[in-house]
Design an enzyme around this catalytic site. Structure first.
Site, short mmCIF file in Angstrom:
data_model
loop_
_atom_site.label_atom_id
_atom_site.label_comp_id
_atom_site.label_asym_id
_atom_site.label_seq_id
_atom_site.Cartn_x
_atom_site.Cartn_y
_atom_site.Cartn_z
N HIS A 1 0.81 -1.16 -0.07
CA HIS A 1 -0.01 0.01 -0.06
C HIS A 1 0.80 1.40 -0.04
CE1 HIS A 1 -3.76 -2.06 0.94
NE2 HIS A 1 -2.92 -3.04 1.65
N GLU B 1 4.14 -4.97 -11.72
CA GLU B 1 5.59 -4.86 -12.13
C GLU B 1 6.14 -6.13 -13.00
OE1 GLU B 1 7.55 -4.54 -8.40
OE2 GLU B 1 6.38 -2.65 -7.80
#
Length: 369
Positions: free
Chosen positions: A17, A284
């Site tokens: 987060h 990613e």
């Protein structure tokens, strides 16, 4: 323009987060905004990391023992124990700390990325914020927000928030909005997507890895004959098992151990496949075309992991308490013996995430503020 970001990290919550909020904060700053993080001082927090990125952090105090012991699941079904206090108390403290430190109130935007907060908190925070943006992927509680971002892939993504947000809330849904750091966008241009050598595996389960999957995967690899493969193992500074993992990694051939690295994009781009969790690291990987053998390490990752399998990119082994070293061994042996399947998965992953999601999010918000 003044923006506040309410987000936490801890051993239980992890660092994902905070990482994506830092990415968003830096992008806003490039547009001239002033950004302030409001974070609780939990065990395993990432406040040091936020400051290292040149960002300001205001720390909320730890909850008193009396408040903490009385925390329970609230009426909307969310677990406030990860917040370490009640939503009402958190909102009050957040408002107070902003009023005591910022002269320009109400601020233009409050961003909240927290599973322990819902519409109760968001409604109370509007006294010091003109607009509210929520970052979520649980879709399990009602929100009071102007913007909602869910960067994950779900088969039913466009139905998940029906009835949970106001009809005039602007929804940004799917991996096209993935909040990736600029270096992944840049690294993507240097990746040769059709270059498969089948010589390198990356192991990464986030900064905290609370279920110690990294050690489990290393144990599996240790039992295999992988002398022709290089293994890159990455852990975070807040991983409580990092010393044991380093000891094991140092005892193995062709294993490189990294802790709290700043060049994840480079290390990841060298891999043929990753053994990892099914969290935000997914995007990613996809940006650089890296398929994965994935294990869910939190309940909120299970649905994402199952839905990801429909893309035919990743191999989902199950939840952490179900996955044995034998299952990991079989999965690794199968995938490294089939370079053609890796090549197909690489191309599919690469086509889904282009690394420009943060700019899409910024453009939407700036148009509507």
């Amino acid at each position: 323009m003044y923006i506040g970001i309410r987000v936490d990290a801890s051993y239980e919550i992890g660092s994902g987060h905070v990482m994506r909020c830092v990415t968003l904060a830096k992008a806003f700053m490039l547009k001239g905004a002033k950004v302030l993080f409001i974070c609780r001082n939990l065990q395993g927090n990432m406040n040091f990391y936020i400051r290292e990125q040149g960002l300001e952090v205001l720390e909320l105090p730890q909850a008193s023992l009396q408040i903490y012991n009385n925390i329970d699941v609230n009426d909307s079904g969310i677990h406030c124990e990860i917040l370490s206090t009640t939503q009402e108390q958190d909102a009050l403290q957040t408002c107070e700390i902003i009023l005591n430190n910022i002269s320009q109130v109400p601020i233009d935007l409050m961003i909240v990325d927290h599973y322990g907060l819902d519409g109760i908190w968001q409604k109370k925070i509007r006294c010091i914020a003109k607009k509210v943006m929520v970052i979520d992927d649980l879709a399990n509680r009602k929100h009071n927000c102007n913007f909602l971002l869910d960067q994950n892939y779900y088969v039913d993504i466009h139905k998940r928030y029906v009835g949970l947000v106001d009809k005039d809330s602007f929804l940004m849904l799917g991996p096209q909005y993935a909040l990736l750091r600029e270096e992944f966008f840049e690294q993507r241009n240097a990746v040769s997507i059709d270059d498969i050598e089948n010589k390198r595996i990356l192991v990464f389960f986030g900064s905290s890895d609370p279920t110690n999957e990294t050690y489990k995967v290393l144990s599996s690899i240790q039992s295999m004959n992988l002398n022709d493969l290089a293994i890159d193992v990455i852990v975070g500074k807040i991983n409580i098992n990092k010393n044991d993992i380093k000891t094991m990694a140092d005892s193995m051939r062709n294993v490189n151990y990294y802790c709290q690295i700043s060049n994840m994009n480079e290390v990841l781009s060298n891999a043929d496949v990753a053994v990892c969790a099914s969290g935000s690291f997914t995007w990613e990987r996809y940006c650089l075309g890296i398929p994965g053998i994935i294990i869910s390490v939190a309940d909120n990752q299970k649905q994402l992991a199952r839905d990801l399998t429909t893309l035919e990119i990743d191999t989902y082994l199950g939840h952490s308490n179900e996955v044995t070293t034998h299952l990991i061994t079989v999965a690794i042996e199968e995938i490294i013996s089939n370079p053609t399947s890796i090549l197909k998965a690489r191309n599919k992953a690469y086509s889904i995430v282009d690394g420009n999601g943060v700019n899409r999010v910024i453009d939407v918000i700036l148009r509507k503020l």
